[in-house]
Design a protein around this motif. Structure first.
Motif, PDB file in Angstrom:
ATOM      1  N   MET A   1      36.652   2.493  39.214  1.00  0.00           N
ATOM      2  CA  MET A   1      35.493   3.427  39.069  1.00  0.00           C
ATOM      3  C   MET A   1      35.867   4.945  38.949  1.00  0.00           C
ATOM      4  O   MET A   1      35.099   5.857  38.240  1.00  0.00           O
ATOM      5  CB  MET A   1      34.643   3.380  40.277  1.00  0.00           C
ATOM      6  CG  MET A   1      33.456   3.045  40.368  1.00  0.00           C
ATOM      7  SD  MET A   1      32.356   2.550  38.766  1.00  0.00           S
ATOM      8  CE  MET A   1      30.907   3.541  38.803  1.00  0.00           C
ATOM      9  N   ILE A   5      34.047   9.173  36.397  1.00  0.00           N
ATOM     10  CA  ILE A   5      33.256  10.214  37.189  1.00  0.00           C
ATOM     11  C   ILE A   5      32.660  11.096  36.317  1.00  0.00           C
ATOM     12  O   ILE A   5      31.676  11.655  36.578  1.00  0.00           O
ATOM     13  CB  ILE A   5      33.785  10.742  38.239  1.00  0.00           C
ATOM     14  CG1 ILE A   5      34.087   9.727  39.607  1.00  0.00           C
ATOM     15  CG2 ILE A   5      33.415  12.020  38.587  1.00  0.00           C
ATOM     16  CD1 ILE A   5      34.752  10.278  40.719  1.00  0.00           C
ATOM     17  N   ILE A   6      33.214  11.464  35.112  1.00  0.00           N
ATOM     18  CA  ILE A   6      32.915  12.574  34.179  1.00  0.00           C
ATOM     19  C   ILE A   6      31.524  12.122  33.449  1.00  0.00           C
ATOM     20  O   ILE A   6      30.661  12.760  33.215  1.00  0.00           O
ATOM     21  CB  ILE A   6      34.098  12.559  33.035  1.00  0.00           C
ATOM     22  CG1 ILE A   6      35.495  13.211  33.868  1.00  0.00           C
ATOM     23  CG2 ILE A   6      33.755  13.621  32.150  1.00  0.00           C
ATOM     24  CD1 ILE A   6      35.030  14.443  34.340  1.00  0.00           C
ATOM     25  N   ASN A   7      31.612  10.761  33.276  1.00  0.00           N
ATOM     26  CA  ASN A   7      30.567  10.048  32.619  1.00  0.00           C
ATOM     27  C   ASN A   7      29.627   9.396  33.460  1.00  0.00           C
ATOM     28  O   ASN A   7      29.579   7.823  33.010  1.00  0.00           O
ATOM     29  CB  ASN A   7      30.858   9.535  31.234  1.00  0.00           C
ATOM     30  CG  ASN A   7      30.992  10.200  30.143  1.00  0.00           C
ATOM     31  OD1 ASN A   7      30.152  11.324  30.134  1.00  0.00           O
ATOM     32  ND2 ASN A   7      31.629   9.862  29.076  1.00  0.00           N
ATOM     33  N   PRO A   8      29.175   9.536  34.467  1.00  0.00           N
ATOM     34  CA  PRO A   8      28.389   8.773  35.481  1.00  0.00           C
ATOM     35  C   PRO A   8      27.558   7.699  34.925  1.00  0.00           C
ATOM     36  O   PRO A   8      27.607   6.706  35.251  1.00  0.00           O
ATOM     37  CB  PRO A   8      28.019   9.688  36.433  1.00  0.00           C
ATOM     38  CG  PRO A   8      27.922  10.983  36.015  1.00  0.00           C
ATOM     39  CD  PRO A   8      28.786  10.926  34.781  1.00  0.00           C
ATOM     40  N   SER A   9      26.770   8.018  34.275  1.00  0.00           N
ATOM     41  CA  SER A   9      25.762   7.197  33.727  1.00  0.00           C
ATOM     42  C   SER A   9      25.923   6.437  32.440  1.00  0.00           C
ATOM     43  O   SER A   9      24.849   5.418  31.804  1.00  0.00           O
ATOM     44  CB  SER A   9      24.470   8.100  33.410  1.00  0.00           C
ATOM     45  OG  SER A   9      24.127   8.469  34.602  1.00  0.00           O
ATOM     46  N   VAL A  10      27.241   6.596  31.943  1.00  0.00           N
ATOM     47  CA  VAL A  10      27.256   5.620  30.704  1.00  0.00           C
ATOM     48  C   VAL A  10      28.737   4.823  30.949  1.00  0.00           C
ATOM     49  O   VAL A  10      29.668   4.837  30.460  1.00  0.00           O
ATOM     50  CB  VAL A  10      27.460   6.531  29.377  1.00  0.00           C
ATOM     51  CG1 VAL A  10      26.201   6.946  28.806  1.00  0.00           C
ATOM     52  CG2 VAL A  10      28.436   7.768  29.860  1.00  0.00           C
ATOM     53  N   PRO A  11      28.537   3.900  31.762  1.00  0.00           N
ATOM     54  CA  PRO A  11      29.594   3.007  32.245  1.00  0.00           C
ATOM     55  C   PRO A  11      30.199   2.103  31.157  1.00  0.00           C
ATOM     56  O   PRO A  11      31.577   1.956  30.763  1.00  0.00           O
ATOM     57  CB  PRO A  11      29.270   2.215  33.521  1.00  0.00           C
ATOM     58  CG  PRO A  11      27.833   2.415  33.423  1.00  0.00           C
ATOM     59  CD  PRO A  11      27.347   3.591  32.709  1.00  0.00           C
ATOM     60  N   THR A  12      29.138   1.611  30.306  1.00  0.00           N
ATOM     61  CA  THR A  12      29.563   0.742  29.295  1.00  0.00           C
ATOM     62  C   THR A  12      30.115   1.385  28.055  1.00  0.00           C
ATOM     63  O   THR A  12      31.028   0.975  27.480  1.00  0.00           O
ATOM     64  CB  THR A  12      28.450  -0.225  28.776  1.00  0.00           C
ATOM     65  OG1 THR A  12      27.272   0.543  28.433  1.00  0.00           O
ATOM     66  CG2 THR A  12      28.194  -0.978  29.884  1.00  0.00           C
ATOM     67  N   LEU A  13      29.676   2.523  27.775  1.00  0.00           N
ATOM     68  CA  LEU A  13      30.209   3.520  26.425  1.00  0.00           C
ATOM     69  C   LEU A  13      31.601   3.804  26.815  1.00  0.00           C
ATOM     70  O   LEU A  13      32.662   3.751  26.047  1.00  0.00           O
ATOM     71  CB  LEU A  13      29.254   4.444  26.202  1.00  0.00           C
ATOM     72  CG  LEU A  13      28.099   4.164  25.409  1.00  0.00           C
ATOM     73  CD1 LEU A  13      27.287   5.443  25.278  1.00  0.00           C
ATOM     74  CD2 LEU A  13      28.729   3.553  24.168  1.00  0.00           C
ATOM     75  N   LEU A  16      34.427   1.122  26.535  1.00  0.00           N
ATOM     76  CA  LEU A  16      34.738   0.645  25.258  1.00  0.00           C
ATOM     77  C   LEU A  16      36.253   0.872  24.620  1.00  0.00           C
ATOM     78  O   LEU A  16      36.632   1.889  25.096  1.00  0.00           O
ATOM     79  CB  LEU A  16      33.711   1.344  24.278  1.00  0.00           C
ATOM     80  CG  LEU A  16      32.125   0.704  23.902  1.00  0.00           C
ATOM     81  CD1 LEU A  16      31.425   1.487  23.120  1.00  0.00           C
ATOM     82  CD2 LEU A  16      32.337  -0.734  23.377  1.00  0.00           C
ATOM     83  N   TYR A  28      27.807   3.083  16.299  1.00  0.00           N
ATOM     84  CA  TYR A  28      28.705   3.934  16.411  1.00  0.00           C
ATOM     85  C   TYR A  28      29.491   3.566  17.762  1.00  0.00           C
ATOM     86  O   TYR A  28      28.891   3.670  18.591  1.00  0.00           O
ATOM     87  CB  TYR A  28      28.127   5.347  16.466  1.00  0.00           C
ATOM     88  CG  TYR A  28      29.076   6.560  16.778  1.00  0.00           C
ATOM     89  CD1 TYR A  28      29.649   6.900  15.460  1.00  0.00           C
ATOM     90  CD2 TYR A  28      29.274   7.256  17.835  1.00  0.00           C
ATOM     91  CE1 TYR A  28      30.703   8.037  15.806  1.00  0.00           C
ATOM     92  CE2 TYR A  28      30.203   8.417  17.896  1.00  0.00           C
ATOM     93  CZ  TYR A  28      30.514   8.714  16.886  1.00  0.00           C
ATOM     94  OH  TYR A  28      31.549   9.729  17.081  1.00  0.00           O
ATOM     95  N   PHE A  82      21.074  17.160   8.401  1.00  0.00           N
ATOM     96  CA  PHE A  82      22.411  16.848   8.862  1.00  0.00           C
ATOM     97  C   PHE A  82      23.444  17.046   7.543  1.00  0.00           C
ATOM     98  O   PHE A  82      24.657  17.519   7.775  1.00  0.00           O
ATOM     99  CB  PHE A  82      22.689  15.146   9.489  1.00  0.00           C
ATOM    100  CG  PHE A  82      22.286  15.123  11.082  1.00  0.00           C
ATOM    101  CD1 PHE A  82      22.770  15.888  11.864  1.00  0.00           C
ATOM    102  CD2 PHE A  82      21.108  14.362  11.485  1.00  0.00           C
ATOM    103  CE1 PHE A  82      22.558  15.822  13.174  1.00  0.00           C
ATOM    104  CE2 PHE A  82      20.971  14.294  12.911  1.00  0.00           C
ATOM    105  CZ  PHE A  82      21.306  15.388  13.574  1.00  0.00           C
TER     106      PHE A  82
END
Lengths: 246, 179
Positions: A1, A5-13, A16, A28, A82
């Motif tokens: 875990m 901590i840097i990306n707390p809400s994107v555990p699955t990304l 990868l 992507y 873009f």
């Protein structure tokens, strides 16, 4: 875990790995970067099955449609923004000054302007059986039908310079292409509509009116992106017009 | 409800944008804003890991949401902040946190939820007021996120995770947030 901590809400990304590939062949993958969208054997067949419009090999691609179709093919402003964003970044990387950057954008637009002139002429079926051969006529054509074909509406204004005889101005209050672009202070008076100026220049040159076109920002109250395209014609054109039509 | 201030934090907790849109809040020094943003980011990260056992299932929801986004390219809600600090309500201000899939945080500081004069108000109705304001703020967040996507991400002069200097973005933020 602890590494999440840097990306707390994107555990699955975050979890990868490079070897993870999307099942559909699209999508992507942040841990791979841009190459995860690359066209491979698998993704290209997926593209073909999706009957993508822009793929030259699919049966209903943009290249297989009739050129003279009147119906305009809308495209997404986001994708355009873009794409243009990348064009500007790319030109900026290569150029060594603001002037150089503007020239590059102008040069890219030039080719498009030439092609669009022919396309619009073809679509309108050489109206009245003639082409524009006066300066005012060609300017009205660019301000009207050409602008409508490219941007979906006519330009806001067409003016003649009060001080100089050989200068005309096309004014666009809300230029589509630089809608989202805000120029940093250290870039001086750069205007990314130099690309559109190049398109005007290309169209004018191809129809025999040699001109130099520059884009200037001239914001007014409520219209921060208002752009003036200053068209300076070759003095020889006025001599020619005098001989022909007077 | 009045919006006092907007903060945008990059995924590492650095402050990339700060704007006081309406008067009513004390000005701080530039350094204080950075410290505040960093602290908020850390508190949010800690809050993410402080969850009771029965919330474990929420974690799985986040995974399914991400899986869905990866396979379909569509998100049902742009806010993925469902585990961390979501809002702080005090007598003097309310603070709301919105997080995007890429880890960017939008923080809004607003006026507090209107206090009821009746002292024997049932706690349930205050809860309704809180909920109402939260939903209102969610709408603001959506608009701000769209503005961010348009005027920041489509600007060739912006580099990711760096401070936002776009004047267009600032003007649009003002027009959305000004009461």
């Amino acid at each position: 875990m602890s590494d999440k901590i840097i990306n707390p809400s994107v555990p699955t990304l975050g979890s990868l790995t490079i070897n993870d590939s999307s099942t559909s062949g699209f999508g992507y993958n942040p841990s791979v970067g841009p190459s995860s969208n690359a066209i491979t054997k698998e993704t290209s067949s997926a593209l073909l099955n999706k009957r993508a419009v822009l793929t030259p090999t699919s049966s209903n691609s943009i290249y297989d449609r009739s050129l003279s179709t009147k119906k305009s093919q809308g495209i997404s402003v986001s994708s355009l923004a873009f794409l243009f964003c990348e064009i500007v970044s790319w030109a900026r990387r290569l150029s060594n000054s603001i002037l150089d950057l503007e020239n590059r954008l102008n040069g890219l637009g030039y080719l498009i302007g030439q092609k669009y002139l022919e396309l619009v002429k073809l679509r309108e079926g050489m109206k009245y059986g003639k082409r524009e051969n006066k300066i005012l006529e060609i300017l009205q054509f660019i301000h009207g039908p050409l602008w409508r074909a490219i941007f979906g509406r006519t330009a806001n204004d067409l003016e003649k310079s009060q001080d100089v005889d050989d200068e005309y101005m096309i004014i666009d209050n809300t230029p589509l292409i630089s809608k989202f672009i805000s120029i940093p202070k250290d870039y001086g008076n750069l205007n990314c509509s130099a690309f559109v100026a190049g398109m005007i220049e290309g169209a004018l040159d191809l129809s025999g009116f040699h001109a130099h076109v520059v884009a200037h920002s001239s914001p007014i109250e409520g219209l921060p992106q208002r752009t003036v395209f200053l068209i300076k014609f070759d003095p020889l054109l006025f001599t020619r017009e005098n001989i022909h039509f007077s | 409800m009045r919006i006092f201030s907007l903060y945008i934090l990059n995924k590492a907790g650095g402050l990339v944008f700060q704007k006081d849109v309406n008067p009513g809040i004390a000005k701080l020094t530039a350094n204080d804003y950075l410290v505040l943003a960093g602290t908020l980011h850390s508190v949010h990260a800690i809050a993410t890991n402080l969850k009771p056992a029965e919330c474990r299932s929420l974690n799985e929801t986040a995974q399914t949401v991400n899986g869905q986004i990866l396979s379909s390219g569509k998100a049902s809600t742009p806010n993925v902040n469902n585990l961390g600090l979501q809002h702080v309500d005090t007598d003097y201000f309310s603070l709301y946190v919105f997080q995007t899939l890429t880890g960017i945080k939008f923080v809004l500081v607003t006026s507090p939820v209107a206090k009821q004069d009746h002292s024997h108000e049932s706690p349930l109705s205050t809860k309704g007021e809180l909920r109402k304001q939260y939903e209102l703020v969610e709408e603001y967040f959506k608009q701000l996120y769209v503005l961010y996507c348009d005027y920041v991400m489509k600007d060739p002069f912006y580099s990711t995770d760096m401070p936002i200097k776009s004047t267009l973005f600032e003007a649009k933020i003002k027009s959305v947030c000004e009461a």
